[in-house]
Design a protein around this motif. Structure first.
Motif, mmCIF file in Angstrom:
data_model
loop_
_atom_site.group_PDB
_atom_site.id
_atom_site.type_symbol
_atom_site.label_atom_id
_atom_site.label_comp_id
_atom_site.label_asym_id
_atom_site.label_seq_id
_atom_site.Cartn_x
_atom_site.Cartn_y
_atom_site.Cartn_z
ATOM 1 N N PHE A 110 4.833 -3.217 8.844
ATOM 2 C CA PHE A 110 4.198 -4.605 8.788
ATOM 3 C C PHE A 110 3.620 -4.626 10.291
ATOM 4 O O PHE A 110 2.872 -5.317 10.324
ATOM 5 C CB PHE A 110 5.213 -5.815 8.571
ATOM 6 C CG PHE A 110 5.744 -5.477 7.130
ATOM 7 C CD1 PHE A 110 5.076 -6.004 6.054
ATOM 8 C CD2 PHE A 110 6.962 -4.780 6.615
ATOM 9 C CE1 PHE A 110 5.402 -5.729 4.729
ATOM 10 C CE2 PHE A 110 7.441 -4.669 5.278
ATOM 11 C CZ PHE A 110 6.538 -5.062 4.355
ATOM 12 N N ASP A 111 4.456 -4.228 11.279
ATOM 13 C CA ASP A 111 3.882 -4.292 12.597
ATOM 14 C C ASP A 111 2.484 -3.599 12.677
ATOM 15 O O ASP A 111 1.792 -3.850 13.298
ATOM 16 C CB ASP A 111 4.793 -3.718 13.695
ATOM 17 C CG ASP A 111 5.987 -4.829 13.931
ATOM 18 O OD1 ASP A 111 5.832 -5.670 14.650
ATOM 19 O OD2 ASP A 111 7.083 -4.541 13.341
ATOM 20 N N TYR A 112 2.453 -2.580 12.023
ATOM 21 C CA TYR A 112 1.170 -1.454 12.004
ATOM 22 C C TYR A 112 0.165 -2.372 11.274
ATOM 23 O O TYR A 112 -1.038 -2.411 11.952
ATOM 24 C CB TYR A 112 1.385 -0.390 11.368
ATOM 25 C CG TYR A 112 0.256 0.623 11.641
ATOM 26 C CD1 TYR A 112 0.181 1.231 12.902
ATOM 27 C CD2 TYR A 112 -0.669 0.907 10.749
ATOM 28 C CE1 TYR A 112 -0.838 2.176 13.106
ATOM 29 C CE2 TYR A 112 -1.860 1.514 11.048
ATOM 30 C CZ TYR A 112 -1.822 2.199 12.218
ATOM 31 O OH TYR A 112 -2.760 3.299 12.632
ATOM 32 N N LEU A 157 -4.914 -6.828 9.635
ATOM 33 C CA LEU A 157 -4.884 -6.851 7.967
ATOM 34 C C LEU A 157 -4.379 -8.222 7.689
ATOM 35 O O LEU A 157 -3.595 -8.637 8.335
ATOM 36 C CB LEU A 157 -4.174 -5.955 7.282
ATOM 37 C CG LEU A 157 -4.805 -4.571 7.341
ATOM 38 C CD1 LEU A 157 -3.909 -3.464 6.462
ATOM 39 C CD2 LEU A 157 -6.133 -4.137 7.135
ATOM 40 N N PRO A 158 -5.149 -8.659 6.646
ATOM 41 C CA PRO A 158 -4.453 -10.171 6.306
ATOM 42 C C PRO A 158 -3.227 -10.095 5.487
ATOM 43 O O PRO A 158 -2.741 -9.005 5.298
ATOM 44 C CB PRO A 158 -5.518 -10.635 5.036
ATOM 45 C CG PRO A 158 -6.068 -9.284 4.669
ATOM 46 C CD PRO A 158 -6.154 -8.413 6.024
ATOM 47 N N PRO A 159 -2.170 -11.074 5.769
ATOM 48 C CA PRO A 159 -1.029 -11.080 4.885
ATOM 49 C C PRO A 159 -0.890 -10.352 3.743
ATOM 50 O O PRO A 159 -0.084 -9.423 3.444
ATOM 51 C CB PRO A 159 -0.499 -12.545 5.227
ATOM 52 C CG PRO A 159 -1.429 -13.212 5.909
ATOM 53 C CD PRO A 159 -2.631 -12.539 6.054
ATOM 54 N N GLY A 160 -1.802 -10.641 2.600
ATOM 55 C CA GLY A 160 -1.692 -10.160 1.219
ATOM 56 C C GLY A 160 -2.007 -8.508 1.438
ATOM 57 O O GLY A 160 -1.553 -7.761 0.250
ATOM 58 N N GLU A 161 -2.217 -8.030 2.464
ATOM 59 C CA GLU A 161 -2.818 -6.608 2.618
ATOM 60 C C GLU A 161 -1.570 -5.842 3.355
ATOM 61 O O GLU A 161 -1.797 -4.664 3.713
ATOM 62 C CB GLU A 161 -4.066 -6.363 2.971
ATOM 63 C CG GLU A 161 -4.993 -6.731 2.235
ATOM 64 C CD GLU A 161 -5.315 -6.096 0.805
ATOM 65 O OE1 GLU A 161 -4.802 -5.082 0.703
ATOM 66 O OE2 GLU A 161 -5.410 -6.868 -0.278
ATOM 67 N N HIS A 220 -1.311 0.686 1.644
ATOM 68 C CA HIS A 220 -2.886 0.351 1.878
ATOM 69 C C HIS A 220 -3.395 1.615 2.852
ATOM 70 O O HIS A 220 -2.519 2.336 3.301
ATOM 71 C CB HIS A 220 -2.676 -0.636 3.036
ATOM 72 C CG HIS A 220 -3.830 -1.457 3.244
ATOM 73 N ND1 HIS A 220 -4.862 -0.785 4.285
ATOM 74 C CD2 HIS A 220 -4.667 -2.585 2.960
ATOM 75 C CE1 HIS A 220 -6.080 -1.531 4.323
ATOM 76 N NE2 HIS A 220 -5.922 -2.581 3.533
ATOM 77 N N PRO A 221 -4.485 1.796 2.681
ATOM 78 C CA PRO A 221 -5.239 3.040 3.170
ATOM 79 C C PRO A 221 -5.115 3.277 4.769
ATOM 80 O O PRO A 221 -5.035 4.318 5.015
ATOM 81 C CB PRO A 221 -6.888 2.780 2.885
ATOM 82 C CG PRO A 221 -6.878 2.157 1.560
ATOM 83 C CD PRO A 221 -5.524 1.003 1.683
ATOM 84 N N CYS A 247 -2.413 2.379 6.370
ATOM 85 C CA CYS A 247 -0.963 3.196 6.387
ATOM 86 C C CYS A 247 -1.160 4.522 6.125
ATOM 87 O O CYS A 247 -0.560 5.383 6.614
ATOM 88 C CB CYS A 247 -0.020 2.174 5.595
ATOM 89 S SG CYS A 247 0.167 0.653 5.946
ATOM 90 N N ASP A 248 -1.606 4.853 5.081
ATOM 91 C CA ASP A 248 -2.052 6.434 4.434
ATOM 92 C C ASP A 248 -2.253 7.131 5.700
ATOM 93 O O ASP A 248 -2.257 8.226 6.142
ATOM 94 C CB ASP A 248 -2.767 6.456 3.540
ATOM 95 C CG ASP A 248 -2.181 6.031 2.083
ATOM 96 O OD1 ASP A 248 -1.116 5.973 2.057
ATOM 97 O OD2 ASP A 248 -2.910 5.581 1.139
ATOM 98 N N HIS A 249 -3.521 6.528 6.542
ATOM 99 C CA HIS A 249 -4.080 7.078 7.674
ATOM 100 C C HIS A 249 -2.949 7.452 8.650
ATOM 101 O O HIS A 249 -2.957 8.503 9.246
ATOM 102 C CB HIS A 249 -5.304 6.428 7.971
ATOM 103 C CG HIS A 249 -5.825 7.167 9.333
ATOM 104 N ND1 HIS A 249 -5.356 6.496 10.648
ATOM 105 C CD2 HIS A 249 -6.819 7.900 9.918
ATOM 106 C CE1 HIS A 249 -5.860 7.175 11.553
ATOM 107 N NE2 HIS A 249 -6.591 7.994 11.016
ATOM 108 N N ALA A 250 -2.396 6.392 9.120
ATOM 109 C CA ALA A 250 -1.272 6.466 10.048
ATOM 110 C C ALA A 250 -0.254 7.483 9.783
ATOM 111 O O ALA A 250 0.112 8.399 10.693
ATOM 112 C CB ALA A 250 -0.793 5.147 10.412
ATOM 113 N N ARG A 251 0.143 7.640 8.701
ATOM 114 C CA ARG A 251 1.041 8.605 8.123
ATOM 115 C C ARG A 251 0.641 10.003 8.168
ATOM 116 O O ARG A 251 1.292 11.005 8.708
ATOM 117 C CB ARG A 251 1.742 8.304 6.839
ATOM 118 C CG ARG A 251 2.591 7.193 6.882
ATOM 119 C CD ARG A 251 3.260 6.986 5.368
ATOM 120 N NE ARG A 251 2.431 6.764 4.198
ATOM 121 C CZ ARG A 251 2.119 5.449 3.810
ATOM 122 N NH1 ARG A 251 2.654 4.470 4.605
ATOM 123 N NH2 ARG A 251 1.178 5.311 3.011
#
Length: 394
Positions: free
Chosen positions: A250-252, A258-262, A267-268, A270-274
């Motif tokens: 959520f912080d990321y 990103l808008p709240p609903g995303e 989410h992509p 997040c995939d990138h960060a991981r």
């Protein structure tokens, strides 16, 4: 046989130093048991009976809303029959015996800013942990999450850590095994070195062996991803104290605009960060953990409980498929969907993986004519070991 370079092996110039650096930076993947989750409980709501209460609540939800094996097929997509029966039996047994594998007493976002209360809550948490240790109810991993240095008040974070650890060791007579501290919102690489120095001083003051106090960093901002990518020597520079990196969904996503609903784990962005976390920390022995779903059942109605479980299970499966085998759980209901999804994931392919390993060892093709490469066999063997540890099978 004739050799152009002579018949005596020669040392390649610079090789010894490069090999030593390789072994320091990349000692290998984590070798110990890793919990499937970390449970965060705000410090003001934590007590010696919290873990037991979470387990009882989760077990009640299981019995009320998944009364039989068939319901696992509808809610979690587990194939009916023996697998569904095995998963449900394992989940019920786990919730009764060890509902929480890794516990954090939270003094950060889940707790808030309480300057007049934090000392008292840290002391009360220390008393509860010492009591749990004496009773044998303390999870295998445990610790606290302190406030971030990025908040501008590192003294508050250090004071809470000091008071908590001093309180635990004074009451228990030792530091119970399995301790770690979560270091959130690491916006500057320099904060890591500063925190390592704090841990060393605190260790000495408590009379603990050097290297006892380890920590996990939270990856919650693009700045953190950037310095992970550009600092290949980060882990050895921290002297072996960095135990894990946990992703903060959520912080990321908020920091990425990103808008709240995303703001969701799959989410992509997040995939990138991981993936950056994975690449930056590959082979260092640092564990990786995914984040959480910030939701609980809308009501006690079965439809609402099932809706929550489906949503949480989808997030857990996303993490598992991407090689992140640990995540956060924030509500007792999450324990049911966490264990059901993890157990189904490991059990679904365990026998097939074992068959492929046996076929390779016998120097024959596996069923279906599969010809596995050595690297694939290593992956299969690692998956079998992880499944055995996650399932609690001997």
């Amino acid at each position: 046989m004739r050799f152009t370079l002579g018949d005596q092996p020669r040392v390649v110039p610079g090789f010894t130093a490069a090999l030593a650096e390789q072994e320091e930076r990349h000692p290998g993947p984590p070798s110990a048991w890793q919990p499937v989750h970390t449970v965060y409980v705000p410090a003001d709501r934590f007590g010696r009976g919290t873990v037991r209460a979470w387990g009882e609540t989760a077990l009640e939800l299981l019995e009320a809303h998944l009364p039989g094996d068939a319901a696992l097929t509808d809610v979690f997509g587990v194939p009916p029959g023996d697998l569904a029966a095995d998963v449900r039996r394992r989940v019920a047994r786990k919730l009764a015996a060890e509902p929480v594998e890794d516990l954090r007493v939270d003094f950060e976002d889940g707790y808030g800013v309480r300057p007049g209360e934090e000392d008292a809550h840290a002391d009360a948490a220390a008393e509860a942990v010492a009591a749990m240790s004496a009773e044998g109810t303390l999870p295998r991993r445990w610790g606290l999450r302190i406030k971030s240095f990025a908040d501008g008040d590192p003294a508050r974070a250090v004071r809470t850590l000091d008071g908590f650890l001093t309180g635990v060791t004074d009451r228990a007579g030792h530091l119970p095994p399995g301790f770690t501290v979560t270091f959130p919102k690491v916006l500057m690489e320099a904060y890591l070195g500063q925190f390592v120095a704090v841990l060393a001083v605190l260790e000495g003051g408590l009379g603990l062996a050097a290297g006892t106090l380890r920590f996990e960093m939270q990856v919650e901002a693009p700045q953190t991803v950037q310095f992970l990518a550009r600092s290949p020597g980060l882990v050895p520079a921290l002297g072996g104290r960095l135990a894990a990196a946990h992703f903060g969904v959520f912080d990321y996503t908020a920091a990425c605009g990103l808008p709240p609903g995303e703001q969701r784990l799959d989410h992509p962005v997040c995939d990138h960060a991981r993936e950056v976390m994975r690449v930056a920390l590959a082979g260092t022995g640092v564990e990786l953990s995914d984040g959480s779903l910030a939701a609980s059942p809308a009501s006690g109605d079965t439809r609402d409980v099932h809706a929550l479980w489906r949503a949480h299970a989808a997030m857990v499966r996303h993490s598992l498929r991407h090689g992140f085998y640990q995540g956060w759980d924030m509500h007792p209901s999450h324990l049911v969907s966490r264990y059901a999804t993890v157990y189904a994931f490991h059990l679904a392919h365990r026998d097939a993986y074992a068959g492929r390993v046996r076929a390779w060892e016998a120097r024959r093709d596996a069923d279906g004519g599969v010809m596995d490469e050595p690297a694939t066999i290593k992956t299969l063997a690692a998956a079998l070991r992880r499944a055995r540890l996650a399932l609690g099978d001997d």
